[in-house]
Motif scaffolding. Sequence first.
Motif, PDB file in Angstrom:
ATOM      1  N   UNK A  74      -2.475  20.171 -38.533  1.00 12.17           N
ATOM      2  CA  UNK A  74      -1.329  20.113 -39.434  1.00 12.17           C
ATOM      3  C   UNK A  74      -1.748  20.376 -40.881  1.00 12.17           C
ATOM      4  N   UNK A  75      -2.855  19.799 -41.303  1.00 13.49           N
ATOM      5  CA  UNK A  75      -3.343  19.984 -42.671  1.00 13.49           C
ATOM      6  C   UNK A  75      -3.746  21.439 -42.891  1.00 13.49           C
ATOM      7  N   UNK A  76      -4.458  22.008 -41.935  1.00 17.97           N
ATOM      8  CA  UNK A  76      -4.895  23.401 -42.051  1.00 17.97           C
ATOM      9  C   UNK A  76      -3.692  24.342 -42.100  1.00 17.97           C
ATOM     10  N   UNK A  77      -2.712  24.097 -41.267  1.00 18.26           N
ATOM     11  CA  UNK A  77      -1.565  25.005 -41.168  1.00 18.26           C
ATOM     12  C   UNK A  77      -0.539  24.819 -42.283  1.00 18.26           C
ATOM     13  N   UNK A 105     -11.503  27.992 -31.093  1.00 18.59           N
ATOM     14  CA  UNK A 105     -10.074  27.690 -31.191  1.00 18.59           C
ATOM     15  C   UNK A 105      -9.566  27.896 -32.609  1.00 18.59           C
ATOM     16  N   UNK A 106     -10.337  27.451 -33.592  1.00 20.97           N
ATOM     17  CA  UNK A 106      -9.967  27.653 -35.001  1.00 20.97           C
ATOM     18  C   UNK A 106      -9.820  29.141 -35.312  1.00 20.97           C
ATOM     19  N   UNK A 107     -10.736  29.947 -34.803  1.00 20.33           N
ATOM     20  CA  UNK A 107     -10.700  31.384 -35.069  1.00 20.33           C
ATOM     21  C   UNK A 107      -9.436  32.036 -34.517  1.00 20.33           C
ATOM     22  N   UNK A 108      -8.860  31.456 -33.472  1.00 18.61           N
ATOM     23  CA  UNK A 108      -7.673  32.026 -32.841  1.00 18.61           C
ATOM     24  C   UNK A 108      -6.374  31.630 -33.530  1.00 18.61           C
ATOM     25  N   UNK A 109      -6.416  30.674 -34.457  1.00 18.56           N
ATOM     26  CA  UNK A 109      -5.204  30.241 -35.145  1.00 18.56           C
ATOM     27  C   UNK A 109      -4.582  31.394 -35.922  1.00 18.56           C
ATOM     28  N   UNK A 110      -3.278  31.381 -36.052  1.00 17.65           N
ATOM     29  CA  UNK A 110      -2.567  32.411 -36.805  1.00 17.65           C
ATOM     30  C   UNK A 110      -3.043  32.468 -38.254  1.00 17.65           C
ATOM     31  N   UNK A 111      -3.349  31.322 -38.832  1.00 18.27           N
ATOM     32  CA  UNK A 111      -3.763  31.240 -40.238  1.00 18.27           C
ATOM     33  C   UNK A 111      -5.167  31.820 -40.461  1.00 18.27           C
TER      34      UNK A 111
END
Length: 165
Positions: A102-105, A131-137
């Motif tokens: 939530x904080x990252x996004x 998993x982090x690398x796959x985030x939209x952000x």
Amino acid sequence: MHQLIAYFKFLLSSTNQYGVHSPFVYDYLTKCLYKKSKYRTGKTEKVLFKSISYFKCKTIWIAPANENLKQKIKKAFPFVEFNAPTYDLIYIGAPHLEEYLDIISNKTHNDAMILIDAIQKNKENMALWESYKQLEISRVTLDMFYCGVIFPRSEQVKEHFKIRI
């Protein structure tokens, strides 16, 4: 043993500034990370302190378990704020995707930086980094073995770099 094998694999697939074709990443490496440091800390903390200085970060979010690090930052950069609606830099001591998603996004902006420590410490951390690398952000990601960096930069194509520091 896992870390040793992971480090050799990293060395075989990583590069320095000469293997980078992104002007933004090239400048970050040459003008920030590869500059001589006045900070006498570990690798990840050096990346953190150099990045705060280079990007002139004014607002920083530090994962709650890192109160000591927060004090070091406040001493080196007295102008930094730790409570804000959005953050220029987010530091996570170890990957915990579910806890900090939530904080990252929702608490970053386009020019923010997310720094994650110990991404290759064990298999679980490596899986969370993936998993982090796959985030939209996650538009630009840097794997520096000791830590990883995510830049949201919406104007840039999605790229991943493995960089020796």
